[in-house]
Design a protein around this motif. Structure first.
Motif, PDB file in Angstrom:
ATOM      1  N   PRO A  53       0.835  -1.199   0.000  1.00 27.91           N
ATOM      2  CA  PRO A  53       0.000   0.000   0.000  1.00 27.91           C
ATOM      3  C   PRO A  53       0.876   1.259   0.000  1.00 27.91           C
ATOM      4  O   PRO A  53       1.953   1.255   0.587  1.00 27.91           O
ATOM      5  N   LYS A  54       0.395   2.260  -0.710  1.00 24.34           N
ATOM      6  CA  LYS A  54       1.151   3.515  -0.763  1.00 24.34           C
ATOM      7  C   LYS A  54       0.928   4.295   0.530  1.00 24.34           C
ATOM      8  O   LYS A  54       1.836   4.885   1.072  1.00 24.34           O
ATOM      9  N   GLU A  55      -0.320   4.251   0.992  1.00 22.90           N
ATOM     10  CA  GLU A  55      -0.655   4.849   2.296  1.00 22.90           C
ATOM     11  C   GLU A  55      -1.584   3.916   3.037  1.00 22.90           C
ATOM     12  O   GLU A  55      -2.178   3.031   2.430  1.00 22.90           O
ATOM     13  N   GLY A  56      -1.700   4.174   4.330  1.00 21.94           N
ATOM     14  CA  GLY A  56      -2.645   3.420   5.146  1.00 21.94           C
ATOM     15  C   GLY A  56      -1.971   2.321   5.941  1.00 21.94           C
ATOM     16  O   GLY A  56      -0.777   2.068   5.787  1.00 21.94           O
ATOM     17  N   THR A  57      -2.745   1.672   6.811  1.00 26.38           N
ATOM     18  CA  THR A  57      -2.176   0.639   7.678  1.00 26.38           C
ATOM     19  C   THR A  57      -2.967  -0.660   7.574  1.00 26.38           C
ATOM     20  O   THR A  57      -4.163  -0.648   7.278  1.00 26.38           O
ATOM     21  N   ILE A  58      -2.271  -1.761   7.787  1.00 27.40           N
ATOM     22  CA  ILE A  58      -2.918  -3.078   7.851  1.00 27.40           C
ATOM     23  C   ILE A  58      -2.411  -3.745   9.122  1.00 27.40           C
ATOM     24  O   ILE A  58      -1.212  -3.979   9.262  1.00 27.40           O
ATOM     25  N   GLU A  59      -3.332  -4.030  10.030  1.00 28.16           N
ATOM     26  CA  GLU A  59      -2.968  -4.681  11.283  1.00 28.16           C
ATOM     27  C   GLU A  59      -3.563  -6.075  11.303  1.00 28.16           C
ATOM     28  O   GLU A  59      -4.743  -6.257  11.006  1.00 28.16           O
ATOM     29  N   TYR A  60      -2.726  -7.053  11.627  1.00 25.80           N
ATOM     30  CA  TYR A  60      -3.195  -8.432  11.714  1.00 25.80           C
ATOM     31  C   TYR A  60      -2.729  -8.981  13.059  1.00 25.80           C
ATOM     32  O   TYR A  60      -1.536  -8.932  13.347  1.00 25.80           O
ATOM     33  N   LEU A  61      -3.669  -9.438  13.870  1.00 23.64           N
ATOM     34  CA  LEU A  61      -3.386  -9.913  15.227  1.00 23.64           C
ATOM     35  C   LEU A  61      -2.517  -8.905  15.981  1.00 23.64           C
ATOM     36  O   LEU A  61      -1.530  -9.259  16.620  1.00 23.64           O
ATOM     37  N   GLY A  62      -2.873  -7.645  15.810  1.00 27.81           N
ATOM     38  CA  GLY A  62      -2.214  -6.584  16.559  1.00 27.81           C
ATOM     39  C   GLY A  62      -0.881  -6.110  16.011  1.00 27.81           C
ATOM     40  O   GLY A  62      -0.262  -5.222  16.589  1.00 27.81           O
ATOM     41  N   LYS A  63      -0.433  -6.696  14.880  1.00 29.81           N
ATOM     42  CA  LYS A  63       0.864  -6.285  14.312  1.00 29.81           C
ATOM     43  C   LYS A  63       0.676  -5.716  12.909  1.00 29.81           C
ATOM     44  O   LYS A  63      -0.187  -6.190  12.161  1.00 29.81           O
ATOM     45  N   SER A  64       1.552  -4.783  12.566  1.00 29.41           N
ATOM     46  CA  SER A  64       1.474  -4.208  11.227  1.00 29.41           C
ATOM     47  C   SER A  64       2.049  -5.186  10.202  1.00 29.41           C
ATOM     48  O   SER A  64       3.144  -5.709  10.381  1.00 29.41           O
ATOM     49  N   ILE A  65       1.301  -5.441   9.134  1.00 28.26           N
ATOM     50  CA  ILE A  65       1.829  -6.325   8.087  1.00 28.26           C
ATOM     51  C   ILE A  65       1.916  -5.613   6.733  1.00 28.26           C
ATOM     52  O   ILE A  65       2.318  -6.223   5.740  1.00 28.26           O
ATOM     53  N   ALA A  66       1.550  -4.353   6.672  1.00 30.44           N
ATOM     54  CA  ALA A  66       1.554  -3.635   5.400  1.00 30.44           C
ATOM     55  C   ALA A  66       2.953  -3.623   4.813  1.00 30.44           C
ATOM     56  O   ALA A  66       3.910  -3.226   5.477  1.00 30.44           O
ATOM     57  N   GLY A  67       3.077  -4.105   3.570  1.00 35.77           N
ATOM     58  CA  GLY A  67       4.360  -4.063   2.880  1.00 35.77           C
ATOM     59  C   GLY A  67       5.346  -5.135   3.324  1.00 35.77           C
ATOM     60  O   GLY A  67       6.473  -5.178   2.838  1.00 35.77           O
ATOM     61  N   LYS A  68       4.943  -6.017   4.234  1.00 35.23           N
ATOM     62  CA  LYS A  68       5.847  -7.115   4.654  1.00 35.23           C
ATOM     63  C   LYS A  68       5.952  -8.155   3.531  1.00 35.23           C
ATOM     64  O   LYS A  68       5.028  -8.309   2.732  1.00 35.23           O
ATOM     65  N   PRO A  69       7.070  -8.906   3.465  1.00 26.82           N
ATOM     66  CA  PRO A  69       7.195  -9.919   2.415  1.00 26.82           C
ATOM     67  C   PRO A  69       6.102 -11.004   2.541  1.00 26.82           C
ATOM     68  O   PRO A  69       5.686 -11.331   3.659  1.00 26.82           O
ATOM     69  N   ALA A  70       5.697 -11.536   1.396  1.00 25.16           N
ATOM     70  CA  ALA A  70       4.616 -12.526   1.362  1.00 25.16           C
ATOM     71  C   ALA A  70       4.904 -13.709   2.291  1.00 25.16           C
ATOM     72  O   ALA A  70       4.019 -14.217   2.981  1.00 25.16           O
ATOM     73  N   GLN A  71       6.153 -14.116   2.321  1.00 27.54           N
ATOM     74  CA  GLN A  71       6.552 -15.269   3.135  1.00 27.54           C
ATOM     75  C   GLN A  71       6.308 -15.027   4.640  1.00 27.54           C
ATOM     76  O   GLN A  71       5.825 -15.901   5.355  1.00 27.54           O
ATOM     77  N   THR A  72       6.601 -13.817   5.077  1.00 25.70           N
ATOM     78  CA  THR A  72       6.371 -13.448   6.480  1.00 25.70           C
ATOM     79  C   THR A  72       4.881 -13.513   6.797  1.00 25.70           C
ATOM     80  O   THR A  72       4.470 -13.950   7.871  1.00 25.70           O
ATOM     81  N   ILE A  73       4.083 -13.075   5.834  1.00 32.87           N
ATOM     82  CA  ILE A  73       2.634 -13.019   6.041  1.00 32.87           C
ATOM     83  C   ILE A  73       2.050 -14.434   6.070  1.00 32.87           C
ATOM     84  O   ILE A  73       1.193 -14.741   6.900  1.00 32.87           O
ATOM     85  N   VAL A  74       2.550 -15.319   5.208  1.00 28.57           N
ATOM     86  CA  VAL A  74       2.091 -16.726   5.242  1.00 28.57           C
ATOM     87  C   VAL A  74       2.453 -17.337   6.601  1.00 28.57           C
ATOM     88  O   VAL A  74       1.629 -17.994   7.234  1.00 28.57           O
ATOM     89  N   LYS A  75       3.669 -17.068   7.036  1.00 30.51           N
ATOM     90  CA  LYS A  75       4.120 -17.618   8.325  1.00 30.51           C
ATOM     91  C   LYS A  75       3.261 -17.120   9.476  1.00 30.51           C
ATOM     92  O   LYS A  75       3.025 -17.849  10.440  1.00 30.51           O
ATOM     93  N   ALA A  76       2.802 -15.886   9.363  1.00 26.15           N
ATOM     94  CA  ALA A  76       1.961 -15.315  10.421  1.00 26.15           C
ATOM     95  C   ALA A  76       0.547 -15.894  10.387  1.00 26.15           C
ATOM     96  O   ALA A  76      -0.233 -15.675  11.306  1.00 26.15           O
ATOM     97  N   GLY A  77       0.204 -16.631   9.305  1.00 25.56           N
ATOM     98  CA  GLY A  77      -1.096 -17.317   9.297  1.00 25.56           C
ATOM     99  C   GLY A  77      -2.110 -16.829   8.284  1.00 25.56           C
ATOM    100  O   GLY A  77      -3.298 -17.106   8.422  1.00 25.56           O
ATOM    101  N   ILE A  78      -1.649 -16.121   7.250  1.00 25.84           N
ATOM    102  CA  ILE A  78      -2.592 -15.707   6.192  1.00 25.84           C
ATOM    103  C   ILE A  78      -2.222 -16.434   4.893  1.00 25.84           C
ATOM    104  O   ILE A  78      -1.093 -16.333   4.428  1.00 25.84           O
TER     105      ILE A  78
END
Ligand code: ATP
Length: 235
Positions: A53-78
């Protein structure tokens, strides 16, 4: 569980998402409906780390995941089941499922999940040695969903699971989505088949040209004249 706040997403100079905000609570089925090109796939790709995202926030289970690598996000459970399935055609069903678990090293858990996926989709077990490219469209959809489940997600993102499938198969897929949800997986479902999507969802958002224009419970949207006219064929 997931909190998207005012995100903007661009393709070059084109703004595909404009100030999108939405929430998904643990245990829910939330659906995102809207016409072709409204931005639904873009939103799922942003949640799974394929777009930033260019702007804005994405919080998943209380942590920011916006712009994180796909692999990190899969590991976190998405896990994301993309539009058009994208199974590896030259690999067998079993190999595709194994790939879904590539970030895990709990072999006992992986074996359990193989059994679970084969229980949900007996077709896949029957065809486990078959090359995935030779499966029917419906079977490939099952495989794509099974592969995503092999990552043992807490939140499953499904992009147009009904696309191109015969009505009976659409019903089967939706029944299985409900079953996956009953087993404890939260679901964010993108669909053009608003009728089916609203029939299984708790809540829904309508996306038009990159913006959320309506939101509410599935019952509220089913009863809305605007939604009926635009997305439910006037019924
Ligand atoms: P569909 O179900 O057809 O995929 P959608 O609601 O998922 O529709 P998106 O695929 O998210 O819509 O597309 C949103 C907008 O972004 C559209 O105008 C589309 O043309 C544009 N778009 C999508 N992908 C790209 C890309 N890679 N480069 C440039 N523009 C894109």
């Amino acid at each position: 569980m997931l909190k998207v706040n005012e995100i903007n997403v661009n393709y070059g100079n084109i703004r595909a998402l404009k100030g999108v905000s939405l929430d998904v609570n643990e245990g829910e089925i939330v659906t995102l409906i809207g016409a072709n090109g409204a931005g639904k796939s873009t939103l799922l790709k942003t949640l799974s780390g394929l777009l930033k995202p260019k702007e804005g926030t994405i919080e998943y289970l209380g942590k920011s995941i916006a712009g994180k690598p796909a692999q990190t996000i899969v590991k976190a459970g998405i896990s994301h089941v993309p539009e058009g399935r994208r199974v590896f055609a030259n690999m067998t069903v079993e190999e595709n499922l194994e790939l879904g678990a590539y970030l895990r090293n709990d072999s006992a858990g992986i074996r359990q999940d193989f059994a679970k996926v084969y229980e949900l989709f007996p077709r896949l077990e029957e065809r486990k040695k078959q090359l995935s490219g030779t499966l029917s469209g419906g079977e490939q959809q099952m495989l794509a969903m099974g592969r995503a489940l092999m990552a043992r997600p807490k939140l499953l993102l499904l992009d147009e699971p009904s696309m191109g499938l015969a009505p009976l198969l659409v019903q089967t897929i939706f029944r299985i989505i409900e079953e996956i949800n009953r087993d404890g997986t939260t679901i964010l479902l993108v669909e053009q088949n608003a009728h089916m999507a609203l029939s299984i969802a708790n809540r829904a958002y309508v996306v038009e040209t990159g913006k959320i224009v309506i939101s509410g419970t599935a019952e509220e949207l089913q009863a809305s004249e605007e939604v009926k006219m635009a997305y439910l064929g006037g019924h």
